[in-house]
Design an enzyme around this catalytic site. Structure first.
Site, mmCIF file in Angstrom:
data_model
loop_
_atom_site.group_PDB
_atom_site.id
_atom_site.type_symbol
_atom_site.label_atom_id
_atom_site.label_comp_id
_atom_site.label_asym_id
_atom_site.label_seq_id
_atom_site.Cartn_x
_atom_site.Cartn_y
_atom_site.Cartn_z
ATOM 1 N N ASP A 207 0.830 -1.194 0.000
ATOM 2 C CA ASP A 207 0.000 0.000 0.000
ATOM 3 C C ASP A 207 0.874 1.256 0.000
ATOM 4 O OD1 ASP A 207 -2.732 1.164 0.331
ATOM 5 O OD2 ASP A 207 -1.885 1.883 2.224
ATOM 6 N N GLU A 265 1.584 -0.668 -5.145
ATOM 7 C CA GLU A 265 0.561 0.327 -5.424
ATOM 8 C C GLU A 265 1.276 1.676 -5.412
ATOM 9 O OE1 GLU A 265 -3.419 2.487 -3.642
ATOM 10 O OE2 GLU A 265 -1.610 2.142 -2.466
#
Length: 498
Positions: A207, A265
């Site tokens: 993330d 990401e």
């Protein structure tokens, strides 16, 4: 040339299905999806034809940001199950030939994490605070934030604590950013990584992969103003130091067999910058948000496809393709307006899509999906897109839980509309998401009966049937997954022939 991901790698051309756990399947009837619910639906995923599933965070969390505010990186939140439930899910998935990726959240943790609680009590200048970005304020009395950075969830990226210091949070105040200059932070996450790899997970999704390192001195952003999630020239994203972290992580991943992978990401506007994350000694994949963000346009799709293949090929990495995820307006709605995706899922794309023709959006979504599944590389699907689910724009304000909605006082709807629990069977809510009579954590539309898995399974013309057939074709045709793409002339630029 050294190849970042060998031709024999399972992930080089894999189809990976994102499971937003809270909205996938509810086994215990509390209205929230859970790990045993996911386990109960693994046959569906195997029959659909995907190769792996990516699980969104399931760790203990106050759930201020849907689990992306982690209080304990080695556990399972009680609302989602137990570590034993996770182990069972892993065994059941592997028995069906499905690999499992988990979500690692290293940029920030929850303000309930024991480290941050210790930092609050330890005071200024302490080693406990050195794990985060605590700084004195500006102004005559320290009453102003240390710099002009703004939160991605809107408002200042700094919050003041009672003793006068400020701490950095690029997201919600309940998500303090970790200081990756601190050796203890690096050591802790290497330990966390090994903890889950030792349990048998097949990979990780990282993330906010571009955010871990901040510019020395935390200088003001130029220009000042609201932070956008996409950007390169910022003091808080895409600093060169992140690559040292991922080289170390890659060295850990490479000690495991069978192969374990990591996908970044990283919302970056420059594809060549994104390619740096998948150099041979770093991560295996990075999400291709340029493809997700492309508007409904033949020339735009071709431009993005060519650029993506070229830049990833330059470092020996496969290209990834994605149209939807848990942070953006679902593409069946987004493409109805002819616009691309946006980080946060609630900007201009969401407003335009809310007013667009849903039938047109579904036709375009099906076309974009077939294009995506015919491209070489790896594909990421988001749960429910195989059902043609639209974005749910008309959720009651009281039901919404995204901090974006609260922090903008409803000016931006946030991401709840793409996170509504899936319809599995039946003609009314909860549509088999949970036991009859249970209330899903987000209300499902009355119009979803015809979109359920059960309703679409027996319909050869349904979107679900289209996905299943396309995935079977993709698996059967090796050159479709890892061959050379050659364009041919068509009668217009809007028709892509390759």
């Amino acid at each position: 040339m050294v190849i970042a991901m060998a031709r024999g790698s399972w992930a080089r051309d894999a189809v990976i299905y994102e499971v937003y756990i809270r909205s996938f399947a509810d086994a215990d009837g509390d209205g929230i999806g859970d790990l045993l619910g996911v386990a109960s639906r693994l046959d569906y995923l195997a029959d659909l034809g995907v190769d792996a599933l990516w699980l969104t965070p399931f760790y203990p969390s106050p759930m201020v940001d849907g689990g992306y505010d982690v209080a304990d990186y080695r556990g399972v939140d009680a609302t989602l199950g137990t570590l034993s439930d996770f182990d069972k899910l892993l065994v059941e998935a592997h028995s069906r030939g499905l690999r499992v990726l988990i979500d690692l959240v290293p940029n920030h943790c929850s303000d309930r994490h024991e480290w941050f609680q210790a930092a609050l009590h330890a005071g200024a200048g302490s080693q406990e605070r050195a794990r985060f970005w605590f700084r004195p304020g500006r102004g005559t009395e320290g009453e102003l934030p240390p710099n002009n950075w703004q939160s991605i969830f809107h408002g200042p990226a700094w919050t003041r604590v009672p003793d006068g210091e400020w701490y950095l949070h690029l997201f919600a105040p309940e998500q303090p950013d970790l200081n990756w200059e601190h050796p203890g932070v690096r050591a802790e996450f290497e330990s966390v990584l090994r903890f889950w790899l030792d349990r048998g997970v097949d990979g990780i999704r990282i993330d906010v992969a571009q955010g871990l390192v901040k510019a020395p001195g935390l200088p003001d952003a130029v220009p000042a103003g609201p932070v956008m999630l996409v950007g390169d020239e910022t003091p808080f994203f895409d600093q060169d130091g992140v690559h040292d972290i991922y080289r170390q992580w890659r060295s850990i991943l490479d000690t495991y067999a069978p192969e374990r992978i990591a996908v970044a990401e990283a919302w970056l506007s420059n594809p060549s910058r994104a390619a740096r994350y998948v150099r041979p000694d770093e991560l295996h994949q990075a999400f291709n948000f340029d493809f997700l963000g492309a508007p409904w346009s033949g020339p735009d799709y071709r431009r993005v496809i060519d650029a993506s293949l070229e830049v990833m090929g330059s470092v020996g990495a496969p290209t990834t393709w994605v149209l939807s995820n848990h942070d953006v307006v679902r593409h069946a709605s987004r493409l109805a307006a002819g616009v691309g995706g946006t980080a946060g899922g609630a900007g201009a794309a969401g407003g335009a899509a809310a007013l667009a023709d849903p039938a047109l959006g579904l036709r375009r979504a099906r076309g974009a999906t077939l294009l995506m599944l015919a491209l070489p590389g790896s594909v990421y699907l988001y749960q429910g897109e195989e059902l043609g689910l639209p974005e749910v724009f008309d959720l009651p304000a009281a039901a919404r839980q995204d901090p974006v909605f609260a922090r903008t006082r409803g000016a931006e709807l946030g991401r709840d509309g793409c996170r509504v629990p899936l319809p599995w069977t039946g003609v009314q809510a909860p549509y088999g998401f949970g036991p009859e009579g249970s209330l899903p954590w987000l209300p499902q539309p009355d119009s979803w009966a015809d979109l359920s898995v059960a309703a679409q399974t027996s319909d050869a013309t349904s979107t679900l049937s289209l996905y299943a057939r396309a995935l079977r074709l993709r698996r059967a045709l090796a050159s479709l997954r890892d061959g050379e793409l050659i364009w041919h002339s068509g009668p217009s630029d809007e028709l892509l022939v390759f």
